[in-house]
Every structure is written in structure tokens, then in C-alpha cells.
Design an enzyme around this catalytic site. Structure first.
Site, PDB file in Angstrom:
ATOM      1  N   PRO A  32      -6.533  -5.250   3.642  1.00 23.47           N
ATOM      2  CA  PRO A  32      -7.296  -5.451   2.407  1.00 23.47           C
ATOM      3  C   PRO A  32      -8.340  -6.558   2.464  1.00 23.47           C
ATOM      4  CG  PRO A  32      -5.173  -6.499   2.190  1.00 23.47           C
ATOM      5  CD  PRO A  32      -5.160  -5.815   3.534  1.00 23.47           C
ATOM      6  N   CYS A  64       2.039  -6.950  12.130  1.00 23.92           N
ATOM      7  CA  CYS A  64       3.056  -7.518  11.233  1.00 23.92           C
ATOM      8  C   CYS A  64       4.413  -6.889  11.524  1.00 23.92           C
ATOM      9  CB  CYS A  64       2.655  -7.343   9.771  1.00 23.92           C
ATOM     10  SG  CYS A  64       2.282  -5.647   9.276  1.00 23.92           S
ATOM     11  N   GLY A  76      -8.150 -10.018   3.814  1.00 26.58           N
ATOM     12  CA  GLY A  76      -7.892 -11.456   3.810  1.00 26.58           C
ATOM     13  C   GLY A  76      -8.435 -12.172   5.032  1.00 26.58           C
TER      14      GLY A  76
END
Length: 454
Positions: A262, A375, A264
């Protein structure tokens, strides 16, 4: 798969509406395979709630999902039949009741009586009030609480997944990660340069972290916080903020953020003075990048493309590759993911990750730097991808130093990579034994820094 039992009996019971909604949310996620965000938009009983009732229904469902495997482990000894033989809607309410008792600290009389009322109010469970009452009274007692407390921490996950995470992190860190999942995760903010963490933390009643992030309690209302309207910060897990920083001083550099949504990390790079191109294959997710960039006032080129095929007009100075992955490191934020994955599904990621890393090499000038991150703690998607690229040639590792990751020295590996699994003791704080700040708990990210050699 059971049929969605969304019809409700007409009678309302005080305190029951939130529990019915929580039960329906859990049914939708666990029994029909929906993700929680989709269920929140589709379950009518939840949509009819307002204010604190709606927030409480979501809190119950979220807590039950975070502790689902461990709840079932303990709950299995409290029912008079195998848990899988209990009707699915009743299982959902029992899980909701146990989450209230074991994870949310709801008083026994409120949790039991309101959930029993909910069973009688929800058409799909209206004949099961007696079972719900009997089981939740056992759950509220010493035996029930002891059963939950003594359940293995890693039982929050399916057995195959617990074994996978233990193999990746070791028993102690897997256990610490599982315990961390039981708590609703905090909100971390990444700040624009010039915004002082201590000042913002004081204004927001949060905590300034050693890496420069500000941590807020779960449930903070972001739009009401100082600096939201002026774009002084954006939400980003403290561990996720490390990757962009490890590219070093990028002021004036031409940098691509691959798989950027998104956004960041792209915001970090733009705020640091880089000329950023944000690439993502998803038009819908790129809309989030545009929205976030507009609020923060960040300038960047945003391109919808497959990063395996896109190439810049001229070689880049640096690339940040946040590759698609199994996301096993963010299960505390998306706990239903543990129950929507299987080993075969995980096997599809390494091929795409290797292809993306090879494509990133084509984009870089000699001596250009790449930060690769995922992640997940799964080595097949992290360390092994990087190891294979280095062996093939054209790359060299640039080890991360303890001073570059304040608060995360415990996350340094023997190779000089970073894996932000929870610390388990001071002795593991850093391989260099250089403790520069208190350890920070975060989601789990693997990060490696490479330099293009040819």
C-alpha cells in the site's frame, strides 16, 4: 462447508446483539473461508450494530481468530463430544464466549449470560442455549481457564504451520511469536523527516520507539490524531520500516519500489529525497498508494505493471523489492490467514520471488543496491532466495550493522540479514553483542541488502 445461517429470530436480548454478530463473523470466516474484512462488510447482524456494540463484536471476533487453535485445544476438553461434531454455528458462539473469558477479560456473568442469550436469539443456534450455558460455565471455571493457560502457545496455529514456524525460528521464538498473537497488535507510525517522535508520542499518548517510529495502542482513532490531516505520518509496522532505511542515503537517487502497495516504503523513500517509481500489478492496490501519497504530499511516479516485465528507461541507483509472500509474519494482524493456507499453497511463492529478484537486477546499474524483503520467516521465501541469487553471481551481500537497526539488534542473523522475530532473551539481542536500544516487538520481516556486482 456449512450453509450461512444468517436469518435471525425476531427477539432481541440485552447484550446479545454483539455476541450474535461475533458468532456470525466467526462462522463466515472459519466455515465459509471469507477473510475478516470481507465478513465485516457482508454480515448483516454486524452492519446493524452501532458504536461500541459494533466495536465489541469486532473485538470478540478478532480475539477468537487470534487464539483460534488454542481456544479449540482447550475447548475440546469441555464439550461432551468431539468439537468437530458440534454444529458449526454453535462452535462459533462457543469460540466467541471463550474469547471473551480467556482473552478479553469479560466478567463471567456477562460473557456467559449474554452469549447464552445470543444462542437463543440467533435462529441457527436457538436450540443450543443449554449447551452454550453448560460449556461456557465450565470455561469460566478454574479447570477451563487452566486448560487454556496450559495449552501450547503454538497451538494458535494449525499443526503443520506451527511446525513450519518452529523450523524457521526455533522453538523459543516461535513460542514468543504465538504469545504475541494473542494480543491485539498496536499501531505504529512512520514519521516524515523533521517530525520529532518524542513530541508526537506525547501528543498522541503513545511511545517513541528506538527506530524512530511512534507506537500507539490498538484501536486508536487515526483521523483524530495530530498530524493526520497534514500528512506528518503514516501507519507502518516498525519492523516494516527497516527495509527502506537500509538503502541508506537515497537523496537524489532514482529508486524503484517493486510490489509497492500500500505504499509505506515508497513514502519513506520519497520523504528521504529519492525520485521514486512505485510499481504494482494490482490497480486496486495502487489506488491505496495514490491515496496515501496524496495525503502525505509525496511525489512519485505510480505505474501499474508486472515488475517481472517492467524495465526503467535507464539503470536505477537502487531498488526495494517487497516480494509477494505467504505473509506468515503478519498473522497477528490477519489471524484468519493461518486457517486459509496450506503447505501446497506456500510452494508457489519462491519461483515468483526469484523471478522478481532477477528482474530487479536487470533494473540496477553496477554497484546499485537492492533491499529484498518479505513478511514471513519462511526461509524458502527469504534467506534461500537470496543465497541462491548470490551463488548464481552478480550480487554480493552488504551485511546490516547493529547501529543501523536500533531496537532490532536481536534481529540480526549470522549472514548480516535481518529477521524481526520477537526477542526471547538478552543473550540473543545481537550477534555482535552490541545492544544499542531496547528490543522492539513487531511483525516478522526478513530483510537482506545486496549490491549489484555486474
Amino acid at each position: 462447508m456449512a450453509t450461512n445461517p444468517s436469518n435471525r429470530a425476531p427477539r432481541e436480548a440485552v447484550g446479545a446483539a454483539s455476541r450474535v454478530a461475533a458468532g456470525e463473523l466467526l462462522f463466515s470466516v472459519v466455515e465459509t473461508g471469507a477473510d475478516l474484512e470481507t465478513a465485516l462488510g457482508a454480515v448483516g447482524s454486524y452492519a446493524r450494530l452501532e458504536g461500541s456494540d459494533r466495536a465489541f463484536a469486532r473485538a470478540i471476533a478478532s480475539a477468537a481468530l487470534r487464539g483460534l487453535g488454542r481456544i479449540d485445544y482447550a475447548l475440546g476438553g469441555l464439550v461432551d463430544r468431539p468439537l468437530e461434531k458440534v454444529e458449526a454455528p454453535l462452535r462459533a458462539l462457543l469460540r466467541a464466549g471463550c474469547a471473551q473469558l480467556w482473552l478479553l477479560g469479560v466478567a463471567e456473568h456477562a460473557a456467559v449470560s449474554a452469549t447464552v442469550d445470543a444462542a437463543r436469539d440467533w435462529r441457527a443456534t436457538r436450540r443450543g442455549g443449554g449447551l452454550v450455558n453448560a460449556v461456557l460455565r465450565r470455561a469460566a471455571g478454574e479447570a477451563g481457564r487452566d486448560a487454556f493457560a496450559s495449552a501450547p502457545a503454538t497451538s494458535v496455529w494449525p499443526d503443520w504451520l506451527a511446525a513450519r514456524i518452529k523450523a524457521a525460528l526455533g522453538e523459543a521464538r516461535a513460542d514468543a511469536l504465538a504469545r504475541l498473537q494473542l494480543d491485539e497488535p498496536p499501531l505504529d507510525l512512520t514519521l516524515k523527516p523533521g517530525i520529532h517522535p518524542e513530541t508526537l508520542a506525547e501528543q498522541c499518548e503513545g511511545e517513541a520507539l528506538p527506530n524512530g517510529s511512534v507506537r500507539l495502542p490498538a484501536g486508536a482513532t487515526l483521523t483524530e490524531l495530530p498530524g493526520y490531516a497534514s500528512g506528518d505520518w503514516w501507519v507502518q509496522d516498525a519492523g516494516a520500516s527497516l527495509a527502506a532505511k537500509l538503502l541508506g542515503d537515497v537523496a537524489g537517487f532514482r529508486v524503484a519500489d517493486l510490489c509497492a502497495a500500500p505504499g509505506g516504503k515508497a513514502l519513506q523513500l520519497a520523504a528521504a529525497g529519492a525520485h521514486v517509481t512505485a510499481i504494482d500489478i494490482s490497480r486496486q492496490r495502487l489506488a491505496l498508494v495514490r491515496e496515501n501519497a496524496a495525503r502525505v504530499g509525496a511525489s512519485m511516479d505510480i505505474i501499474e505493471a508486472d515488475a517481472r516485465e517492467w524495465r526503467p528507461a535507464a539503470p536505477l541507483d537502487a531498488v526495494l523489492l517487497d516480494a509477494p509472500c505467504s505473509a506468515l509474519g503478519v498473522l497477528r494482524r490477519h489471524p484468519e490467514g493461518a486457517w486459509r493456507r496450506d503447505p501446497a499453497g506456500l510452494a508457489r511463492f519462491p519461483k515468483a520471488q526469484a523471478a522478481l529478484l532477477a528482474a530487479a537486477g536487470d533494473m540496477l546499474k553496477p554497484g546499485g543496491r537492492l533491499v529484498y524483503c518479505v513478511c514471513t520467516p519462511n526461509p524458502e521465501e527469504g534467506r534461500e532466495i537470496v543465497d541462491a541469487a548470490v551463488v548464481r553471481g552478480g550480487w554480493r551481500r552488504v551485511p546490516v550493522a547493529a547501529k543501523e537497526v536500533p531496537g532490532f539488534t536481536h534481529a540480526l542473523t549470522h549472514d548480516g540479514d535481518v529477521i524481526t522475530a520477537p526477542p526471547v532473551c538478552d543473550a540473543e539481542a545481537a550477534l555482535s553483542r552490541e545492544i544499542v536500544a531496547e528490543p522492539v516487538n513487531s511483525d516478522v520481516f526478513y530483510v537482506s541488502r545486496l549490491e549489484r556486482t555486474g
